[in-house]
Design an enzyme around this catalytic site. Structure first.
Site, PDB file in Angstrom:
ATOM      1  N   ASP A 143       6.646  26.691 -35.266  1.00 23.34           N
ATOM      2  CA  ASP A 143       5.639  27.228 -34.342  1.00 23.34           C
ATOM      3  C   ASP A 143       4.518  27.992 -35.036  1.00 23.34           C
ATOM      4  OD1 ASP A 143       6.993  26.239 -32.141  1.00 23.34           O
ATOM      5  OD2 ASP A 143       8.206  28.046 -31.905  1.00 23.34           O
ATOM      6  N   HIS A 275      12.075  17.501 -29.528  1.00 18.64           N
ATOM      7  CA  HIS A 275      12.625  17.794 -30.854  1.00 18.64           C
ATOM      8  C   HIS A 275      12.210  16.813 -31.935  1.00 18.64           C
ATOM      9  CE1 HIS A 275      14.939  20.695 -28.617  1.00 18.64           C
ATOM     10  NE2 HIS A 275      15.312  21.227 -29.760  1.00 18.64           N
ATOM     11  N   GLN A 277       9.442  16.873 -33.054  1.00 16.87           N
ATOM     12  CA  GLN A 277       8.604  17.739 -33.891  1.00 16.87           C
ATOM     13  C   GLN A 277       9.403  18.472 -34.956  1.00 16.87           C
ATOM     14  OE1 GLN A 277       5.694  19.823 -30.908  1.00 16.87           O
ATOM     15  NE2 GLN A 277       7.324  18.830 -29.763  1.00 16.87           N
TER      16      GLN A 277
END
Length: 762
Positions: A143, A275, A277
């Site tokens: 993130d 997910h 990513q």
């Protein structure tokens, strides 16, 4: 070439003998964590420390969110486990929750030891023997939600996954004239959504830090409709999973879809990446970042004292820094507090310069102002590419064109570099003309290596004809030579007495005045991916060594940094001369490794590293000397390093650095406009914009002459040479490691508005 400086401090003066270091990964997994673990282990072993894994505590060693550790009893048990193994140095790879927990553990350490003595679980003298627990953190989070660092481990790889999906979706969206709504991760941080929107030229983006103003629904639909009316066949909207409106109400991808269908009737689809990513192999950037951070973490642990606060290893621009862990954690928590209290502007500033600059650039490029609101400058600015093609050039041109138009200029595109310039291949380029350019590889304008000196009279004539008031050149070493020639031509032709700026773009990364060039990251990813596949081809077969030739001219950047990312055993470059004895030592080193557990070896060679020790020669040498232990194969990667779609880094870097260059052009045009004409003949009106450590700096090209080896077309000093010992250490060589440039403990600085923004690392 570069000889060691006697003033430098070498790592062999520091020792980890007798120390025990434990490494753990905690919280959510992130690509690149394994590279960080590898770097900590091998650097720890290199300095003589004993290194331990703490399992399940990510990745190859397992990652978990441990509820038990949140309790006092759990931390007491953890303290007992560490004392049993004599461990007082912890390297924690995780997010802010994991690092906060580790810091609490450190603060409670002496009390926990006292309790263990009371319970009879450890001896009394253990309190003195293990009196201090030292902690260094590395942030692993896709993130990029941790304040104090430009990039966290895993973020670049997550952006690769997102952009791969976006590029694929854009093909089908164009075929059917569809609108796609993509939902990406980011429950509390919109970094992935924002940067992927910037990297793909999305029509709209929704993030938690900057909720849209009331009435956003109508504005978004108007924007989508206007884009379609200009002939575009698709729309892309990116939504962070934590996106909200000004009143805190969630904005989901399904809500956005329903809105588009209801208001515009567009065929609309939703894709939730989830997910995906988090998965896949790490990008070259993440491997290099993780390796650098892992080594820096071991350095920090060796240098720490009982009074040193727990620190986190961070990235600022292109520089490793160490920051007090809790200062970073507190600022990260302040961001969420500001968002909860609807102080959104402050939340964006607290996220840091990188985030704020990304948001400003996106707004500047994505939303075109009405003609009535544009300033009227009456200046004509030409943009051209010079030199070999490099992925990211098109993103840079798009950015320059749109920023120029936003600032009231008339923008002109020059095809085929200076060859096209003197032939008159010049035409006005509009906002919509560069739509969709961000993700395109190569050079859509066309680029040539032709230098201007032979055709300077014809180029001056074209400058007059089109009334060109400024030049922005995107290119490599030829672009630098071109500016120097145009600077000389000012004495004869007033047409060249205009602001001129260069943005470095070359896969070789050999432009003086800049640590990084547009295109180099894409080339590194091509090298790394290919090396991975080549090594995998030998999986399950007999022991094998691969000799890989890379591009770069005389610059060894691709071979060295590509070698670090791919886990190479050696990389031969021009800047570090070698002889037959070095080659023999490398063969012997590989032979020893092959006799143990290593099944595959990787050796990279820069194409011009040595005229006699060619790729064929090295291949034949390894084949002969490795007989009976391993066999050899060779590969010349060639122009595949220049091709392909640009990486997220190069799209973002090209976009932001070019936007900054165009803003400089505007400033110079205003400064040099006198008596109805532009006249700029000072050194500082002909510059290169480059990244220097932590800052983006405009440097007069004439001042770069002394820094340049013109014969071999490389800078005389290159920062990445300091990474070469790191590659050797990770390949289990015994070597000296210069720590004079290692990070020093600093304090977190809240936005530095007076500095040039160097957060181009994304």
């Amino acid at each position: 070439m570069a000889q060691p400086d006697s003033k430098k401090i070498f790592f062999e003066n520091l020792s980890g003998a007798g120390k025990a270091i434990a490494v753990l990964t905690s919280g959510g997994d992130a690509q690149g964590m394994n590279a960080a673990v590898r770097a900590v282990v091998r650097m720890g072993l290199y300095v003589g420390a004993k290194v331990y894994f703490i399992h399940e505590g990510g990745t190859v060693i397992g990652s978990a969110r441990c509820k038990e550790f949140r309790t006092h009893e759990g931390r007491l048990k953890a303290a007992n486990n560490l004392v049993q193994y004599g461990i007082t140095n912890l390297c924690v790879i995780g997010g802010d929750g994991s690092l906060t927990g580790a810091n609490l553990f450190r603060e409670e350490w002496s009390g926990l030891l006292a309790e263990l003595v009371e319970q009879g679980l450890i001896e009394t003298d253990a309190i003195q023997k293990y009196s201090a627990l030292h902690i260094v953190g590395m942030v692993g989070s896709i993130d990029n939600d941790f304040c104090g660092t430009d990039m966290t481990i895993g973020t670049d790889s997550a952006l690769h996954r997102i952009i791969e999906v976006v590029d694929a979706i854009m093909t089908t969206a164009q075929s059917h004239q569809r609108t796609f709504v993509l939902e990406v991760m980011g429950r509390h941080c919109g970094y992935l959504a924002l940067v992927s929107a910037l990297a793909c030229g999305a029509d709209w983006v929704l993030i938690p830090e900057m909720p849209p103003e009331d009435g956003w629904e109508d504005k978004m639909c108007q924007k989508l409709s206007a884009t379609r009316s200009r002939g575009t066949r698709l729309n892309i909207i990116i939504v962070a999973e934590g996106a909200i409106d000004r009143h805190g109400k969630p904005i989901t991808s399904s809500i956005v879809k329903e809105l588009v269908v209801k208001c515009l009737g567009f065929d609309t689809r939703v894709t939730i990446l989830g997910h995906v990513q988090r998965g896949g192999t790490p990008s070259a950037f993440d491997r290099i970042l993780a390796s650098r951070m892992g080594v820096e973490a071991v350095l920090a642990l060796l240098e720490t004292t009982a009074n040193t606060p727990a620190c986190v290893v961070s990235l600022c621009g292109n520089q490793s820094v160490r920051l007090p862990l809790m200062e970073c954690v507190q600022m990260t928590q302040e961001v969420q507090k500001a968002m909860d209290e609807k102080r959104f502007e402050e939340a964006v500033k607290l996220r840091g310069r990188s985030f704020e600059n990304n948001l400003k650039t996106y707004k500047l490029l994505a939303h075109r102002k009405p003609e009535s609101e544009l300033p009227t400058s009456n200046f004509n600015v030409a943009v051209l590419n010079v030199g070999a093609p490099a992925a990211g050039m098109n993103a840079a041109v798009r950015s320059a064109v749109r920023v120029g138009i936003s600032e009231g200029h008339k923008m002109f595109a020059v095809s085929d570099g200076f060859e096209g310039f003197y032939k008159g291949q010049i035409k006005e380029i509009k906002w919509a003309d560069v739509g969709g350019w961000t993700g395109q590889g190569g050079s859509l304008l066309g680029t040539k290596r032709t230098l201007p000196a032979k055709h300077v009279d014809k180029i001056a004539e074209q400058m007059r004809k089109h009334n060109i008031n400024a030049l922005l050149i995107v290119g490599g070493f030829e672009a630098l030579l071109s500016l120097l020639e145009l600077l000389t031509a000012r004495g004869k032709y007033d047409e060249f007495c205009v602001p001129m700026v260069m943005v470095p773009a070359t896969v070789s990364n050999n432009v003086p005045g800049s640590d990084l060039s547009i295109g180099a990251d894409t080339a590194l990813n091509a090298i790394t991916t290919t090396c991975d596949r080549i090594k995998q081809s030998a999986s399950g077969t007999k022991r094998r060594v691969f000799i890989i030739e890379t591009m770069g001219g005389y610059c060894g950047y691709l071979a060295s940094v590509g070698g670090l990312a791919a886990g190479a055993d050696a990389a031969y470059i021009y800047e570090e001369p070698f002889d037959i004895r070095d080659l023999q030592a490398n063969v012997e080193h590989l032979t020893e490794k092959m006799k143990t557990s290593i099944q595959r070896g990787l050796v990279l060679r820069n194409e011009n590293c040595n005229e006699n020790y060619t790729t064929d020669f090295i291949y034949q040498l390894y084949s002969e000397e490795g007989k009976g232990v391993f066999d050899s194969r060779k590969n010349v990667l060639g122009h595949m390093q220049q091709g392909g779609a640009p990486s997220p880094f190069d799209r973002n870097f090209g976009t932001k650095i070019s936007a900054k260059a165009m803003q400089w052009v505007t400033k110079k045009l205003v400064e040099t406009f006198r008596q109805g004409r532009v006249f700029a003949n000072t050194e500082d009106s002909c510059c290169l914009l480059g990244m220097r450590r932590r800052a983006l700096v405009f440097q007069p090209v004439v001042q770069l002459k002394d820094e340049t080896d013109f014969v071999h077309r490389i800078p005389k000093e290159q920062w990445w040479l300091k990474l070469r010992p790191l590659m050797k250490i990770l390949a289990k060589y015994k070597t000296s490691y210069d720590v004079s440039d290692s990070g020093q403990l600093e304090h977190v600085v809240r936005n530095r508005p007076k500095e040039s923004d160097a957060s181009v690392a994304m």
